[in-house]
Design an enzyme around this catalytic site. Structure first.
Site, PDB file in Angstrom:
ATOM      1  N   ASP A 183      50.791  46.566  38.987  1.00  0.00           N
ATOM      2  CA  ASP A 183      49.326  46.671  38.939  1.00  0.00           C
ATOM      3  C   ASP A 183      48.911  45.879  37.713  1.00  0.00           C
ATOM      4  O   ASP A 183      49.340  46.209  36.588  1.00  0.00           O
ATOM      5  CB  ASP A 183      48.928  48.149  38.819  1.00  0.00           C
ATOM      6  N   ASN A 198      47.638  35.803  41.746  1.00  0.00           N
ATOM      7  CA  ASN A 198      46.790  35.852  42.943  1.00  0.00           C
ATOM      8  C   ASN A 198      45.908  37.097  43.003  1.00  0.00           C
ATOM      9  O   ASN A 198      44.820  37.042  43.567  1.00  0.00           O
ATOM     10  CB  ASN A 198      47.713  35.795  44.181  1.00  0.00           C
ATOM     11  N   SER A 231      42.198  30.346  41.858  1.00  0.00           N
ATOM     12  CA  SER A 231      40.788  30.314  41.491  1.00  0.00           C
ATOM     13  C   SER A 231      40.004  30.439  42.785  1.00  0.00           C
ATOM     14  O   SER A 231      40.311  31.258  43.649  1.00  0.00           O
ATOM     15  CB  SER A 231      40.513  29.013  40.728  1.00  0.00           C
ATOM     16  N   TYR A 245      31.754  37.904  39.586  1.00  0.00           N
ATOM     17  CA  TYR A 245      32.950  37.300  40.199  1.00  0.00           C
ATOM     18  C   TYR A 245      33.078  35.835  39.758  1.00  0.00           C
ATOM     19  O   TYR A 245      34.167  35.398  39.355  1.00  0.00           O
ATOM     20  CB  TYR A 245      32.869  37.397  41.720  1.00  0.00           C
ATOM     21  N   LYS A 261      36.207  33.626  37.758  1.00  0.00           N
ATOM     22  CA  LYS A 261      36.925  32.450  38.270  1.00  0.00           C
ATOM     23  C   LYS A 261      36.654  31.217  37.394  1.00  0.00           C
ATOM     24  O   LYS A 261      37.544  30.372  37.234  1.00  0.00           O
ATOM     25  CB  LYS A 261      36.565  32.199  39.740  1.00  0.00           C
TER      26      LYS A 261
HETATM   27  N1  LIG Z   1      39.315  35.340  50.772  1.00  0.00           N
HETATM   28  C1  LIG Z   1      38.564  34.436  50.221  1.00  0.00           C
HETATM   29  O1  LIG Z   1      37.566  33.976  50.819  1.00  0.00           O
HETATM   30  C2  LIG Z   1      38.920  33.893  48.853  1.00  0.00           C
HETATM   31  C3  LIG Z   1      38.316  32.699  48.443  1.00  0.00           C
HETATM   32  C4  LIG Z   1      38.625  32.178  47.198  1.00  0.00           C
HETATM   33  C5  LIG Z   1      39.502  32.852  46.363  1.00  0.00           C
HETATM   34  N2  LIG Z   1      40.075  34.021  46.773  1.00  0.00           N
HETATM   35  C6  LIG Z   1      40.994  34.690  45.848  1.00  0.00           C
HETATM   36  O2  LIG Z   1      42.231  34.893  46.487  1.00  0.00           O
HETATM   37  C7  LIG Z   1      42.925  35.963  45.843  1.00  0.00           C
HETATM   38  C8  LIG Z   1      43.509  36.873  46.916  1.00  0.00           C
HETATM   39  O3  LIG Z   1      42.480  37.417  47.685  1.00  0.00           O
HETATM   40  P1  LIG Z   1      42.589  37.573  49.292  1.00  0.00           P
HETATM   41  O4  LIG Z   1      41.539  36.728  49.884  1.00  0.00           O
HETATM   42  O5  LIG Z   1      43.979  37.430  49.717  1.00  0.00           O
HETATM   43  O6  LIG Z   1      42.070  39.071  49.458  1.00  0.00           O
HETATM   44  P2  LIG Z   1      42.844  40.459  49.756  1.00  0.00           P
HETATM   45  O7  LIG Z   1      43.546  40.368  51.071  1.00  0.00           O
HETATM   46  O8  LIG Z   1      41.820  41.502  49.573  1.00  0.00           O
HETATM   47  O9  LIG Z   1      43.966  40.522  48.624  1.00  0.00           O
HETATM   48  C9  LIG Z   1      43.669  40.901  47.307  1.00  0.00           C
HETATM   49  C10 LIG Z   1      44.963  41.359  46.677  1.00  0.00           C
HETATM   50  O10 LIG Z   1      44.730  41.665  45.287  1.00  0.00           O
HETATM   51  C11 LIG Z   1      45.359  42.903  45.039  1.00  0.00           C
HETATM   52  N3  LIG Z   1      44.834  43.610  43.874  1.00  0.00           N
HETATM   53  C12 LIG Z   1      43.598  44.104  43.647  1.00  0.00           C
HETATM   54  N4  LIG Z   1      43.565  44.738  42.457  1.00  0.00           N
HETATM   55  C13 LIG Z   1      44.813  44.646  41.935  1.00  0.00           C
HETATM   56  C14 LIG Z   1      45.436  45.119  40.754  1.00  0.00           C
HETATM   57  N5  LIG Z   1      44.769  45.850  39.841  1.00  0.00           N
HETATM   58  N6  LIG Z   1      46.751  44.832  40.538  1.00  0.00           N
HETATM   59  C15 LIG Z   1      47.462  44.131  41.445  1.00  0.00           C
HETATM   60  N7  LIG Z   1      46.936  43.677  42.600  1.00  0.00           N
HETATM   61  C16 LIG Z   1      45.630  43.945  42.831  1.00  0.00           C
HETATM   62  C17 LIG Z   1      45.147  43.692  46.318  1.00  0.00           C
HETATM   63  O11 LIG Z   1      46.019  44.799  46.324  1.00  0.00           O
HETATM   64  P3  LIG Z   1      45.728  46.162  47.131  1.00  0.00           P
HETATM   65  O12 LIG Z   1      46.253  45.936  48.532  1.00  0.00           O
HETATM   66  O13 LIG Z   1      46.501  47.191  46.396  1.00  0.00           O
HETATM   67  O14 LIG Z   1      44.252  46.404  47.103  1.00  0.00           O
HETATM   68  C18 LIG Z   1      45.511  42.627  47.337  1.00  0.00           C
HETATM   69  O15 LIG Z   1      46.910  42.500  47.461  1.00  0.00           O
HETATM   70  C19 LIG Z   1      41.913  36.630  44.916  1.00  0.00           C
HETATM   71  O16 LIG Z   1      42.172  36.209  43.582  1.00  0.00           O
HETATM   72  C20 LIG Z   1      40.578  36.078  45.395  1.00  0.00           C
HETATM   73  O17 LIG Z   1      39.630  36.036  44.365  1.00  0.00           O
HETATM   74  C21 LIG Z   1      39.807  34.566  48.009  1.00  0.00           C
END
Ligand SMILES: NC(=O)c1ccc[n+]([C@@H]2O[C@H](COP(=O)([O-])OP(=O)(O)OC[C@H]3O[C@@H](n4cnc5c(N)ncnc54)[C@H](OP(=O)(O)O)[C@@H]3O)[C@@H](O)[C@H]2O)c1
Length: 273
Positions: free
Chosen positions: A54, A81, A132, A146, A150
């Site tokens: 975490d 990530n 990012s 947010y 980033k």
């Molecule tokens: N999806 C998009 O449109 C998008 C676009 C640009 C950037 N991003 C970036 O991509 C990254 C991954 O997001 P995703 O799209 O894959 O969304 P996601 O499926 O919601 O994944 C987010 C991950 O972060 C974990 N997390 C949250 N709080 C945490 C903590 N305190 N310690 C460790 N892990 C933690 C979550 O774990 P839990 O399962 O335990 O909640 C989950 O594994 C993020 O940095 C996000 O900002 C996403």
């Protein structure tokens, strides 16, 4: 010897897709997550260690790294990530929520990076790939918190690369656009106090337009972002930034050719504001 990647937030979305891709490519994978007890698929794969990390709990960062190095001998790449979005009107955001948003997306990334650095420095090599977003280079309404996390990751990574070059370590940024993951669902913390009536019309209009524009079939898949991460890890280049997804390439190219005023007009037209 196989190379090893450590991934934060590997329970879902981009982190999980990246764990699966690197495993398939023959890497060792340290797939870290907050609740490893819920994971079964990754645990069943060869050369994958699933353990607890975490990013808000420094002890779990230390123990995850120690266990990963004991099992695989060395870490080559760290994928920072883990992250989520706090969205809504800034005036409504609870102070503890703001601290948590920066804790996970920024301080957590700093802590993982600092804990890994002695290992990378001793090895005289290593790579950080920091996730990012297009939201680290441009903005959408109702996401000042947010975005600021980033933008922080962007500035941190860009400056850090010079000192990392002194110890043979690379820094890379991956900038996804919209990706169909849990990001806009369970990972979204939306805060708006409707008693702040002056904002309600704006919040309602933007939220409606945003939801209409977030058709998962038009978004990148997590697997596509994982491919970009794999390229960043293996291309042997010193490139800092990797735009990930067709929308990211198009939007960031457009933004870099616009004045601020042109950009505001574009967003206002896009979201009917
Ligand atoms: N999806 C998009 O449109 C998008 C676009 C640009 C950037 N991003 C970036 O991509 C990254 C991954 O997001 P995703 O799209 O894959 O969304 P996601 O499926 O919601 O994944 C987010 C991950 O972060 C974990 N997390 C949250 N709080 C945490 C903590 N305190 N310690 C460790 N892990 C933690 C979550 O774990 P839990 O399962 O335990 O909640 C989950 O594994 C993020 O940095 C996000 O900002 C996403």
């Amino acid at each position: 010897m196989n190379k090893t990647i450590l991934i934060t937030g590997a329970s879902s979305g981009i982190g999980r897709a990246t764990a699966l891709l690197f495993q398939e490519k023959g890497w060792n994978v340290i797939a870290t997550m907050r609740t490893p007890e819920k994971e079964s698929e990754l645990k069943s794969l060869d050369n994958v260690l699933v353990n607890k990390l975490d990013v808000l709990e420094i002890d779990t960062i230390k123990s995850s790294l120690k266990e990963g190095i004991e099992k695989f001998g060395k870490i080559d790449v760290v994928l920072n990530n883990a992250g989520y979005a706090l969205m809504g009107t800034f005036e409504s955001a609870k102070r503890e929520s703001i601290i948590r948003q920066f804790g996970v997306n920024v301080q957590g990334l700093f802590d993982v990076t600092q804990e890994v650095l002695p290992h990378f420095r001793a090895n005289k090599e290593g790579m950080f790939i920091n996730i990012s977003s297009i939201g680290g280079k441009m903005t959408f309404p109702l996401m000042p918190l947010y975005h600021s996390t980033k933008w922080a990751v962007e500035g941190f990574s860009e400056s850090l690369r010079w000192e990392m070059a002194q110890i043979g370590v690379k820094v890379k940024l991956v900038e996804p656009g919209g990706v169909a993951t849990d990001f806009g669902g369970r990972s979204l913390d939306m805060q708006h106090n409707p008693e702040l009536t002056e904002y309600n019309e704006f919040v309602g209009a933007f939220t409606k337009a945003m939801q209409a524009s977030m058709d998962p079939s038009n978004m990148s898949k997590a697997e596509q972002i994982a491919e970009v991460i794999y390229t960043a890890a293996t291309d042997g280049k010193d490139t800092l930034r990797y735009r990930a997804g067709a929308d990211a390439k198009q939007l960031l190219a457009a933004r870099s050719n616009m004045s601020d005023e042109e950009f505001f007009t574009m967003q206002e037209q896009q979201f009917g504001l």
